[in-house]
Write an enzyme that holds these catalytic residues in place. Structure first.
Site, PDB file in Angstrom:
ATOM      1  N   VAL A   1       8.772  59.042 -25.329  1.00  0.00           N
ATOM      2  CA  VAL A   1       9.701  58.831 -24.367  1.00  0.00           C
ATOM      3  C   VAL A   1      11.096  59.450 -23.955  1.00  0.00           C
ATOM      4  O   VAL A   1      11.919  59.202 -22.917  1.00  0.00           O
ATOM      5  CB  VAL A   1       9.307  56.599 -24.401  1.00  0.00           C
ATOM      6  CG1 VAL A   1      10.400  56.330 -23.145  1.00  0.00           C
ATOM      7  CG2 VAL A   1       8.102  56.631 -25.105  1.00  0.00           C
ATOM      8  N   ASP A   2      11.458  59.357 -25.377  1.00  0.00           N
ATOM      9  CA  ASP A   2      13.297  60.001 -25.219  1.00  0.00           C
ATOM     10  C   ASP A   2      13.439  60.829 -24.629  1.00  0.00           C
ATOM     11  O   ASP A   2      14.129  61.316 -23.580  1.00  0.00           O
ATOM     12  CB  ASP A   2      13.366  59.953 -26.675  1.00  0.00           C
ATOM     13  CG  ASP A   2      14.048  58.696 -27.797  1.00  0.00           C
ATOM     14  OD1 ASP A   2      14.606  57.778 -26.299  1.00  0.00           O
ATOM     15  OD2 ASP A   2      14.775  58.505 -28.431  1.00  0.00           O
ATOM     16  N   ILE A   3      12.312  61.652 -24.895  1.00  0.00           N
ATOM     17  CA  ILE A   3      12.475  63.171 -24.068  1.00  0.00           C
ATOM     18  C   ILE A   3      12.103  63.791 -22.976  1.00  0.00           C
ATOM     19  O   ILE A   3      12.965  63.932 -22.094  1.00  0.00           O
ATOM     20  CB  ILE A   3      11.344  64.040 -24.684  1.00  0.00           C
ATOM     21  CG1 ILE A   3      11.652  64.323 -26.403  1.00  0.00           C
ATOM     22  CG2 ILE A   3      10.774  65.124 -23.963  1.00  0.00           C
ATOM     23  CD1 ILE A   3      12.587  65.793 -26.748  1.00  0.00           C
TER      24      ILE A   3
END
Length: 412
Positions: free
Chosen positions: A182-184
């Site tokens: 999700v961060d990526i």
């Protein structure tokens, strides 16, 4: 012929982010040639500098102050150690924002207003500034004030409901992804948004604010799984290592290990049956089309599994590759970097590092024919470029810099 510049040469990015989503975004911009100035709290810096072990080691095998986690997302940047919570530090950042093209931050909603570093305050100073805010839940809505981390948003956003072994099987249950996807993905969406805003600025001459949320990003990235629900009203569940809509598209156990078989169309299924000496399956009306195979997967897959289990993994890989059926092993990360194709693509890098001499890195997947990504330096040590940036960008003299680093702005 005049040498062409990097795509983002001449673009200055003020990076007020830490952990992963924001730094991943700004590393993309740095790789494309932007001058990314990473602002860090004196003494500690980005949270991920201490997220270890493992830590980067120097030539003598001693740990440096930087964890491996930090190294993954901060290449090609300059580090400035300034405490924005102090009046002098906030003033420095306002001066930098006045001469920057982009500012990226991942503070809590409204968290920068008390320092005069919110969008409206900086817009008044620099109307051309593109101001990208990355948060867990966005700038509006009932959850806007909540902190957001990748793991919990993988769950809240639905990703974990479709990841993991299906119910009734050993090890069944929701499962997070093995990397902070999700961060990526949020960092990638932020990168795209910034590039689009820069392009629009060529026409309007004005900046704007980008509101990028982890929750929005994970919901968007569910792609076909969203459509499976929205077209039927039935939420998809976990399928383990099988595909919801394509059969066979999964992991099979060979006699000595596992491999992935990814049959994407009916022609490939017939070729798969040829490789298995199982043409009776391709002629069976229940299995002739993907639609029929999906409907009858509980009949087909056990027959395929029995055949695959009778031979070694490499036997199947050779047979399937020979007939054009997509397939592959399940590698460890060590095996990935030993793979001849990965080596031929130059995905492993070693970059100059101020404390360790060199530091490993992984190449950007962006490949340009005429303006290739340049790898200028490994992630910086904390405050490595404070003096350099203040003198070069703001025109400060050595005495001014010395006064700042000794005063209430905090220094290196």
């Amino acid at each position: 012929m005049t040498q062409r510049s990097l795509p983002l040469a001449g673009i200055r990015v003020l990076d007020l982010t830490r952990v992963l989503a924001g730094p991943w975004c700004t590393q993309n911009l740095a790789d494309l040639g932007a001058d990314v100035i990473k602002i860090e709290k004196p003494g500690s810096g980005d949270d991920t500098r201490s997220w270890g072990p493992p830590y980067l080691q120097d030539a003598e095998g001693n740990d440096t102050r930087d964890a491996a986690y930090y190294l993954c997302a901060n290449r090609n940047k300059r580090s400035v150690a300034v405490d924005l919570a102090t009046p002098e530090g906030a003033r420095v950042l306002r001066e930098l924002a006045a001469v920057s093209d982009v500012l990226v931050e991942n503070f809590k909603v409204g968290g920068l207003a008390k320092y005069g570093l919110d969008y409206e305050s900086l817009k008044a100073i620099n109307p051309r500034l593109i101001y990208c805010s990355i948060t867990g839940f966005g700038q509006s809505g009932p959850y806007a004030s909540r902190p957001g981390y990748d793991f919990m948003i993988q769950g809240l956003g639905g990703l974990m409901s479709i990841t993991g072994e299906r119910d009734g099987m050993p090890g069944a249950g929701p499962q997070k992804a093995g990397v902070a996807v999700v961060d990526i993905v949020t960092g990638m969406y932020a990168s795209v948004g910034i590039l689009a805003a820069l392009q629009e600025r060529h026409q309007s001459g004005l900046g704007q604010r980008l509101d990028i949320a982890l929750l929005d990003s994970v919901v968007a990235m569910l792609a076909n799984q969203n459509m499976n629900f929205l077209t039927t009203g039935k939420a998809p569940g976990r399928s383990g290592n099988a595909h919801q809509n394509i059969v066979p598209y999964q992991v099979f156990a060979a006699s000595d290990g596992h491999l992935i078989v990814a049959v994407g169309n009916d022609t490939q299924f017939r070729a798969y049956c040829v490789a298995m000496d199982a043409m009776h399956l391709s002629s069976d009306p229940r299995f002739q089309t993907n639609q029929s195979r999906t409907i009858n997967r509980d009949v087909l897959v056990p027959q395929l599994a029995e055949i695959m289990a009778a031979r070694p993994r490499d036997y199947w890989l050779e047979r399937l590759e020979a007939v054009g059926v997509p397939c592959g092993p399940i590698n460890t990360i060590e095996q990935v970097f030993a793979d001849p194709h990965v080596q031929a693509r130059g995905l492993r890098l070693d970059l100059p590092h101020a404390a360790a001499g060199t530091a490993p890195s992984v190449a950007s997947p962006l490949r340009f024919s005429d303006t290739p990504v340049q790898y200028r330096a490994a992630p910086p040590v904390l405050g490595q470029h404070t003096d350099e940036v203040l003198q070069e960008v703001l025109g400060w003299g050595p005495e001014d810099v010395a006064g700042l680093t000794a005063g209430d702005a905090g220094g290196t």
